[in-house]
Design an enzyme around this catalytic site. Structure first.
Site, PDB file in Angstrom:
ATOM      1  N   ASP A  33      42.293  16.764 -34.048  1.00  0.00           N
ATOM      2  CA  ASP A  33      42.291  16.370 -32.639  1.00  0.00           C
ATOM      3  C   ASP A  33      40.927  15.750 -32.327  1.00  0.00           C
ATOM      4  O   ASP A  33      39.896  16.214 -32.821  1.00  0.00           O
ATOM      5  CB  ASP A  33      42.538  17.601 -31.739  1.00  0.00           C
ATOM      6  CG  ASP A  33      43.070  17.226 -30.360  1.00  0.00           C
ATOM      7  OD1 ASP A  33      44.200  17.613 -30.021  1.00  0.00           O
ATOM      8  OD2 ASP A  33      42.341  16.505 -29.632  1.00  0.00           O
ATOM      9  N   SER A 127      59.493   9.948 -25.922  1.00  0.00           N
ATOM     10  CA  SER A 127      59.643  10.351 -24.519  1.00  0.00           C
ATOM     11  C   SER A 127      60.868   9.703 -23.887  1.00  0.00           C
ATOM     12  O   SER A 127      61.276   8.617 -24.284  1.00  0.00           O
ATOM     13  CB  SER A 127      58.380   9.919 -23.745  1.00  0.00           C
ATOM     14  OG  SER A 127      58.606   9.997 -22.360  1.00  0.00           O
ATOM     15  N   TYR A 152      52.251   2.864 -21.109  1.00  0.00           N
ATOM     16  CA  TYR A 152      52.466   4.135 -21.825  1.00  0.00           C
ATOM     17  C   TYR A 152      53.892   4.182 -22.388  1.00  0.00           C
ATOM     18  O   TYR A 152      54.091   4.393 -23.579  1.00  0.00           O
ATOM     19  CB  TYR A 152      52.247   5.326 -20.893  1.00  0.00           C
ATOM     20  CG  TYR A 152      52.862   6.596 -21.416  1.00  0.00           C
ATOM     21  CD1 TYR A 152      54.090   7.048 -20.923  1.00  0.00           C
ATOM     22  CD2 TYR A 152      52.259   7.325 -22.429  1.00  0.00           C
ATOM     23  CE1 TYR A 152      54.683   8.190 -21.427  1.00  0.00           C
ATOM     24  CE2 TYR A 152      52.848   8.472 -22.939  1.00  0.00           C
ATOM     25  CZ  TYR A 152      54.059   8.891 -22.427  1.00  0.00           C
ATOM     26  OH  TYR A 152      54.657  10.022 -22.930  1.00  0.00           O
ATOM     27  N   LYS A 156      55.540   3.999 -26.458  1.00  0.00           N
ATOM     28  CA  LYS A 156      56.520   4.903 -27.080  1.00  0.00           C
ATOM     29  C   LYS A 156      57.669   4.098 -27.687  1.00  0.00           C
ATOM     30  O   LYS A 156      58.120   4.358 -28.797  1.00  0.00           O
ATOM     31  CB  LYS A 156      57.055   5.906 -26.050  1.00  0.00           C
ATOM     32  CG  LYS A 156      56.039   6.938 -25.598  1.00  0.00           C
ATOM     33  CD  LYS A 156      55.539   7.790 -26.758  1.00  0.00           C
ATOM     34  CE  LYS A 156      54.531   8.840 -26.309  1.00  0.00           C
ATOM     35  NZ  LYS A 156      53.990   9.624 -27.438  1.00  0.00           N
ATOM     36  N   LEU A 203      53.217  16.829 -12.241  1.00  0.00           N
ATOM     37  CA  LEU A 203      53.616  17.649 -11.093  1.00  0.00           C
ATOM     38  C   LEU A 203      53.203  19.107 -11.201  1.00  0.00           C
ATOM     39  O   LEU A 203      52.565  19.651 -10.289  1.00  0.00           O
ATOM     40  CB  LEU A 203      55.135  17.560 -10.906  1.00  0.00           C
ATOM     41  CG  LEU A 203      55.728  18.447  -9.796  1.00  0.00           C
ATOM     42  CD1 LEU A 203      55.180  18.061  -8.433  1.00  0.00           C
ATOM     43  CD2 LEU A 203      57.257  18.352  -9.807  1.00  0.00           C
TER      44      LEU A 203
HETATM   45  C1  WQD Z   1      57.435  14.208 -12.108  1.00  0.00           C
HETATM   46  C2  WQD Z   1      57.934  13.976 -10.689  1.00  0.00           C
HETATM   47  C3  WQD Z   1      56.666  12.354  -9.441  1.00  0.00           C
HETATM   48  C4  WQD Z   1      52.944  14.594  -9.229  1.00  0.00           C
HETATM   49  C5  WQD Z   1      55.523  11.599 -17.183  1.00  0.00           C
HETATM   50  C6  WQD Z   1      55.745  10.768 -18.405  1.00  0.00           C
HETATM   51  C7  WQD Z   1      56.503  11.563 -19.418  1.00  0.00           C
HETATM   52  C8  WQD Z   1      55.737  12.796 -19.715  1.00  0.00           C
HETATM   53  C9  WQD Z   1      55.598  13.627 -18.436  1.00  0.00           C
HETATM   54  C10 WQD Z   1      54.006  12.945 -21.371  1.00  0.00           C
HETATM   55  C11 WQD Z   1      57.923  12.494 -10.294  1.00  0.00           C
HETATM   56  C12 WQD Z   1      56.556  13.748  -8.828  1.00  0.00           C
HETATM   57  C13 WQD Z   1      54.254  14.213  -9.530  1.00  0.00           C
HETATM   58  C14 WQD Z   1      52.589  14.872  -7.889  1.00  0.00           C
HETATM   59  C15 WQD Z   1      54.837  14.385  -7.207  1.00  0.00           C
HETATM   60  N1  WQD Z   1      54.461  12.441 -20.237  1.00  0.00           N
HETATM   61  N2  WQD Z   1      55.167  14.125  -8.529  1.00  0.00           N
HETATM   62  N3  WQD Z   1      53.553  14.766  -6.925  1.00  0.00           N
HETATM   63  O1  WQD Z   1      56.188  10.860 -14.351  1.00  0.00           O
HETATM   64  O2  WQD Z   1      58.316  12.255 -14.698  1.00  0.00           O
HETATM   65  O3  WQD Z   1      56.768  11.880 -16.606  1.00  0.00           O
HETATM   66  O4  WQD Z   1      54.885  12.797 -17.508  1.00  0.00           O
HETATM   67  O5  WQD Z   1      54.518  13.715 -22.124  1.00  0.00           O
HETATM   68  O6  WQD Z   1      56.640  10.794 -20.592  1.00  0.00           O
HETATM   69  O7  WQD Z   1      56.520   9.648 -18.059  1.00  0.00           O
HETATM   70  O8  WQD Z   1      56.078  13.359 -14.776  1.00  0.00           O
HETATM   71  O9  WQD Z   1      55.023  15.264 -13.624  1.00  0.00           O
HETATM   72  O10 WQD Z   1      54.014  12.936 -13.312  1.00  0.00           O
HETATM   73  O11 WQD Z   1      56.207  13.497 -12.229  1.00  0.00           O
HETATM   74  O12 WQD Z   1      55.690  14.287  -6.306  1.00  0.00           O
HETATM   75  O13 WQD Z   1      51.419  15.213  -7.557  1.00  0.00           O
HETATM   76  O14 WQD Z   1      57.050  14.646  -9.800  1.00  0.00           O
HETATM   77  O15 WQD Z   1      56.825  11.371  -8.421  1.00  0.00           O
HETATM   78  O16 WQD Z   1      59.048  12.249  -9.472  1.00  0.00           O
HETATM   79  P1  WQD Z   1      56.881  12.004 -15.013  1.00  0.00           P
HETATM   80  P2  WQD Z   1      55.234  13.789 -13.487  1.00  0.00           P
END
Ligand code: WQD
Length: 344
Positions: A33, A127, A152, A156, A203
């Protein structure tokens, strides 16, 4: 001891949980890493959980000669699980060259060196972003690959093609591509979990930091989507369930059970949950009230996606087992442990 497995990005979130599961299944693990988004102290935590300290080398997969020397130092590595990559959707839009160079060249270095060092197989961390916004839900592995919504996601897609083309050219290696949905939660010991640098993009870490009072308020990016409650829908999968899928994939490659030299599997629960449903589930599971507000949509977000995991269930014999309540509790326990350790 079973075979030696190299785990790139092994001090990261999904990597560290996978190292623990590999060790539980008798594999000897070597972690590399570059510590750009994780800490070497994760190796200590892995040892505390499994009782076995994995070998660890601080090394960047962009360092071709360093990788070559690693395979010479640790002879007999049979397979690789390749997690090491940049993974923030928003950052990839701002820094596309960093993402293309890091994510593509790292993989190419590994593929180039595998035949020289008799490494049989590679499990690649892909992904669900490769699907973009699927036309049909739940999404199957045969769904069309759409134009990526971000550099990103594009890396992938391109990495999957690089693996296919190298193997089609006759390279003596096999591969399994695991398309993850949304990994969340932490190890039940709360000794390892998701620890993003700086302000969390994803999230769940933002949600648990808000619940802990580290963040003032969680912003929900949009409630005007064409979904039942207007917020986006995702397939949230427990990180330990996800880690177990990698062990099964490694077993499958080394036991020569594959039907093709390259196989693809959706690793998801098959359950779609909206952001607002997830917030309610967190409050119900933990008893902690969450301070959130609805704001505008986030650029690049797709509206809704969840997996059809039938192929992984039937062919791999893998199934997501943890409930969303237990998974959210594990994320909260991890956040509490971080506070206890004075880390956040
Ligand atoms: C999830 C939902 C946001 C933050 C990405 C990559 C995926 C993987 C996971 C690596 C969405 C909403 C988010 C916040 C919110 N990456 N959200 N407030 O974008 O689905 O996936 O991360 O392994 O490959 O594409 O994940 O957790 O960013 O968002 O409302 O503060 O939560 O709009 O709908 P995402 P996320």
């Amino acid at each position: 001891m079973k075979n030696r497995i190299l785990v790139t990005g092994g001090t990261g979130y999904i990597g560290s949980h996978t190292v623990v599961e590999l060790q539980k299944n008798g594999y000897e693990v070597i972690i590399i890493d570059n510590l750009s988004n994780s800490s070497a102290t994760v190796v200590d935590s892995i040892e505390k959980i499994s009782g076995i300290r994995p070998a660890f080398e601080e090394l960047d997969c962009l360092d071709y000669n360093g990788l070559d020397q690693l395979f010479t130092k640790y002879t007999g590595i049979k397979a690789i699980i390749h997690f090491a990559a940049s993974k923030a959707v928003g950052e990839s839009v701002e820094k596309p060259l960093l993402y293309y160079r890091n994510n593509l060249v790292s993989l190419m270095n590994l593929l180039d060196l595998m035949p020289k060092h008799n490494v049989e197989g590679i499990v690649f961390s892909s992904s669900c972003t490769v699907y973009g916004q699927p036309d049909e839900l739940p999404v199957t592995e045969n769904a069309p690959i759409k134009k990526a919504e971000s550099p990103y996601g594009n890396t992938k897609q391109i990495c999957e093609e690089i693996v296919r083309d190298v193997i089609a050219s006759g390279a003596p290696i096999n591969s399994i591509l695991l398309r993850y949905f949304n990994p969340i939660g932490a190890h039940p010991t709360a000794l390892i979990g998701e620890l993003p640098n700086g302000v969390p993009q994803n999230l769940i870490p933002y949600l648990t930091q808000t619940a802990m009072g580290i963040r003032e308020q969680l912003s929900v990016f949009g409630d005007d989507y064409n979904t039942p409650d207007g917020s986006c829908i995702r397939d949230f999968i427990n990180v330990v369930d996800l880690a177990k899928a990698h062990v099964i994939a490694i077993d499958r490659i080394l036991e020569h059970k594959q039907n093709d030299k390259v196989e693809v599997f959706n690793i998801g629960t098959g359950r779609g949950l909206s952001v607002l449903e997830l917030i309610n589930a967190f409050e119900a599971a933990t008893g902690v009230k969450l301070n959130y507000k609805i704001v505008g949509r986030r650029a690049g977000d797709i509206e809704q996606v969840w997996a059809d995991p039938k192929i992984a269930n039937e062919v791999l014999g893998w199934r997501a087992e943890e409930s969303i309540e237990d998974t959210l509790l594990s994320a909260w326990n991890w956040q509490l442990k971080l506070r206890e350790r004075g880390i956040q």
